[in-house]
Design a protein around this motif. Structure first.
Motif, PDB file in Angstrom:
ATOM      1  N   VAL A   2       0.849  -1.131  -0.085  1.00 56.94           N
ATOM      2  CA  VAL A   2       0.031  -0.026   0.037  1.00 56.94           C
ATOM      3  C   VAL A   2       0.799   1.366   0.119  1.00 56.94           C
ATOM      4  N   ILE A   3       1.876   1.019   0.865  1.00 58.58           N
ATOM      5  CA  ILE A   3       2.707   2.254   0.975  1.00 58.58           C
ATOM      6  C   ILE A   3       3.708   2.445  -0.552  1.00 58.58           C
ATOM      7  N   GLN A   4       3.863   1.445  -0.943  1.00 59.91           N
ATOM      8  CA  GLN A   4       4.474   1.483  -2.441  1.00 59.91           C
ATOM      9  C   GLN A   4       3.825   2.087  -3.219  1.00 59.91           C
ATOM     10  N   ASP A   5       2.411   1.583  -3.250  1.00 61.49           N
ATOM     11  CA  ASP A   5       1.406   2.314  -4.254  1.00 61.49           C
ATOM     12  C   ASP A   5       1.250   3.921  -3.916  1.00 61.49           C
ATOM     13  N   PHE A   6       1.071   4.154  -3.036  1.00 62.51           N
ATOM     14  CA  PHE A   6       1.255   5.671  -2.659  1.00 62.51           C
ATOM     15  C   PHE A   6       2.404   6.503  -3.045  1.00 62.51           C
ATOM     16  N   ASN A   7       3.439   5.643  -2.738  1.00 61.49           N
ATOM     17  CA  ASN A   7       4.566   6.363  -3.465  1.00 61.49           C
ATOM     18  C   ASN A   7       4.811   6.311  -4.786  1.00 61.49           C
ATOM     19  N   ASP A   8       4.325   5.426  -5.392  1.00 61.61           N
ATOM     20  CA  ASP A   8       4.458   5.416  -7.026  1.00 61.61           C
ATOM     21  C   ASP A   8       3.395   6.576  -7.375  1.00 61.61           C
ATOM     22  N   ARG A   9       2.466   6.972  -6.696  1.00 62.27           N
ATOM     23  CA  ARG A   9       1.632   8.199  -7.257  1.00 62.27           C
ATOM     24  C   ARG A   9       2.216   9.364  -6.763  1.00 62.27           C
ATOM     25  N   GLY A  10       3.400   9.408  -6.034  1.00 61.16           N
ATOM     26  CA  GLY A  10       3.738  10.541  -5.471  1.00 61.16           C
ATOM     27  C   GLY A  10       3.137  11.157  -4.411  1.00 61.16           C
ATOM     28  N   GLU A  11       2.551  10.144  -3.698  1.00 64.91           N
ATOM     29  CA  GLU A  11       1.736  10.545  -2.356  1.00 64.91           C
ATOM     30  C   GLU A  11       2.372  10.087  -1.351  1.00 64.91           C
ATOM     31  N   PRO A  12       2.663  11.042  -0.083  1.00 63.67           N
ATOM     32  CA  PRO A  12       3.079  10.420   1.113  1.00 63.67           C
ATOM     33  C   PRO A  12       2.132   9.645   1.841  1.00 63.67           C
ATOM     34  N   PHE A  13       2.710   8.756   2.724  1.00 61.73           N
ATOM     35  CA  PHE A  13       1.667   7.988   3.404  1.00 61.73           C
ATOM     36  C   PHE A  13       1.794   8.508   4.929  1.00 61.73           C
ATOM     37  N   ASN A  14       0.695   9.174   5.371  1.00 59.12           N
ATOM     38  CA  ASN A  14       0.496   9.811   6.540  1.00 59.12           C
ATOM     39  C   ASN A  14      -0.494   9.236   7.451  1.00 59.12           C
ATOM     40  N   MET A  15       0.198   9.223   8.820  1.00 52.92           N
ATOM     41  CA  MET A  15      -0.657   8.367   9.990  1.00 52.92           C
ATOM     42  C   MET A  15      -0.508   9.325  11.177  1.00 52.92           C
ATOM     43  N   GLY A  16      -1.478   9.089  12.088  1.00 53.13           N
ATOM     44  CA  GLY A  16      -1.622  10.059  13.173  1.00 53.13           C
ATOM     45  C   GLY A  16      -1.200   9.229  14.304  1.00 53.13           C
ATOM     46  N   MET A  17      -0.756   9.757  15.308  1.00 54.90           N
ATOM     47  CA  MET A  17      -0.524   9.289  16.754  1.00 54.90           C
ATOM     48  C   MET A  17      -0.768  10.621  17.571  1.00 54.90           C
ATOM     49  N   VAL A  18      -0.890  10.400  18.944  1.00 53.50           N
ATOM     50  CA  VAL A  18      -1.175  11.474  19.742  1.00 53.50           C
ATOM     51  C   VAL A  18      -0.259  12.452  20.383  1.00 53.50           C
ATOM     52  N   PHE A  19       1.020  11.934  20.559  1.00 53.76           N
ATOM     53  CA  PHE A  19       2.067  12.836  21.236  1.00 53.76           C
ATOM     54  C   PHE A  19       3.389  12.088  20.733  1.00 53.76           C
TER      55      PHE A  19
END
Length: 455
Positions: free
Chosen positions: A149-166
């Motif tokens: 999935v991350i590779q697919d995002f990278n191929d599209r030139g999009e960063p893969f972003n995730m959230g954490m609380v602190f």
């Protein structure tokens, strides 16, 4: 100054000589902070069940906007204490972020978190996840399924972003642990770059817990790690799928603590004992009789002054189940643990695990000796205060002596490989050996210089 008679509320007939001991409270009007998460429950219960009042404490509970505001409130004295991320007292004491000596005499819970991804990401992950005979996904789900999935995002030139609380939250470290166990680089910190995104395959950033579902729905992040009820909220809103719980990442992992400044504890030792007694009683109530009180706790937490989420959403995890995909409800009776398994005892080994993760990802920039890890843990975690409070409860007939680890040296038995998702055991007595055993992360003399790991 109030005189506090240690007694069972409204049960004077049980009086014994132990009940006759008067405790002078240095301060009896207190304000405690919390974040709107189900694991603040011991505070709500201690208030609503009258345990604070039993101890002569007049407590106000105040929800805080985020973890930084909460920590600052404790440090500057606006709050007398607070529901805290376990990493906060440790980070503050060693000077990572705001420098202040914070201690904890009480661990608030075990487990309680999950990792959720958007529906789009879940649909992309699903073909890479094995199925059970009934067609449902096989759990626990490895982050290896996220790699394509991350590779697919990278191929599209999009960063893969995730959230954490602190940055020093359990959520940050659990998310990083899960990613790294699947071969994904979650990124590093350095003194010059505190984003935590150096060399990252996945870009982690801070989002306050109650805002997680809305931020996911907006597409700003593609997944997150957070405590309840904000994973189950994504399921109920139909915007995301929890892929794993922290119980599945590390069975019975430590979570929040109750934090106070060392100065408060030094100036108010009797008050500290009294509030610790009240919190222990609240934790006992939450877990007693096989969680018989959980439905009452759910109603309590659903009120707007506490968590303010729908009862159904909070109950989904608090009553021993967890829903992944809509309709895929699985039994996880220990998803939230507040007292059993010595959940409330502040173990040095729990503190050391957090410190190893700070070192692993560069928040502790240079190598430290095993002795350093142990000294920091002993400077922050206070089992001596906890056991004194526990003993007084036993003496007063309010607790069972068998429920407390009187002979503990502060270290749990090593976590077995089978209880951790990457199969790597953890022993708090040997922190550097543990760091060496982890395939991804800083170890030995390694440091982050610029965008590179050296050493």
């Amino acid at each position: 100054m109030k005189k506090l008679l240690l007694s069972l509320a409204a049960t004077t007939a049980l009086a014994t000589p132990a009940f006759a001991e008067l405790l002078d409270l240095e301060k009896d009007e207190l304000t405690f902070g919390f974040i709107k998460l189900t694991d603040m429950a011991p505070l709500a219960v201690a208030y609503e069940q009258g345990y604070f009042l039993d101890e002569g404490l007049f407590v106000t509970l105040e929800a805080q906007a985020n973890w930084k505001v909460l920590l600052d409130g404790v440090i500057d004295g606006q709050l007398d204490g607070a529901h805290m991320l376990a990493g906060q007292p440790l980070a503050a004491t060693i000077g990572y972020g705001t420098k202040a000596h914070i201690v904890t005499p009480f661990s608030m819970d075990l487990n309680g978190n999950g990792i959720t991804v958007s529906n789009e990401v879940w649909d992309m992950m699903r073909p890479h996840i094995s199925s059970m005979d009934d067609g449902r996904p096989q759990h626990p789900i490895s982050a290896e399924a996220l790699v394509p999935v991350i590779q697919d995002f990278n191929d599209r030139g999009e960063p893969f972003n995730m959230g954490m609380v602190f940055p020093v939250s359990t959520h940050n470290y659990e998310l990083r642990y899960w990613l790294a166990a699947g071969g994904i680089e979650p990124g590093y910190y350095s003194p010059e770059n505190i984003t935590g995104q150096i060399g990252a395959d996945v870009f982690l950033s801070v989002t306050p817990p109650p805002q997680m579902p809305a931020t996911l729905e907006a597409g700003t992040i593609h997944g997150y790690c957070v405590g309840e009820p904000w994973n189950q909220q994504a399921v109920f809103k139909g915007i995301g799928v929890p892929v794993i719980t922290d119980y599945q990442i590390w069975k019975n992992n430590p979570e929040k603590v109750f934090g106070l400044t060392a100065g408060f504890v030094e100036q108010n030792p009797n008050t500290t004992q009294a509030l610790t007694r009240a919190l222990i009683r609240a934790a006992m109530w939450l877990d007693e009789n096989d969680n018989a009180n959980r439905e009452a706790a759910v109603e309590m937490l659903s009120r707007p002054e506490y968590v303010g989420a729908d009862e159904e959403v909070i109950a989904n995890s608090m009553t021993g189940t967890f829903e992944f995909e809509k309709g895929d409800v699985r039994e996880i009776p220990d998803f939230n643990v507040f007292f059993r398994y010595n959940a409330t005892y502040p173990y040095y080994s729990d503190a050391i695990w957090y410190l190893t993760q700070m070192r692993r990802w560069g928040q502790i920039a240079v190598p430290q000796t095993d002795e350093w890890f142990m000294e920091v843990a002993e400077n922050v975690y206070r089992p001596d205060i906890y056991l004194q409070a526990a003993q007084s409860l036993v003496d007063d007939g309010l607790a069972d002596a068998a429920d407390f680890p009187w002979d503990s040296d502060g270290y749990k038995e090593p976590t077995h490989a089978a209880d951790v998702i990457d199969g790597i055991p953890y022993d708090g007595r040997t922190p550097n050996a543990y760091l060496e055993s982890l395939p991804i992360g800083l170890k030995g003399d390694q440091v982050v210089v610029g965008d590179e790991i050296q050493g």
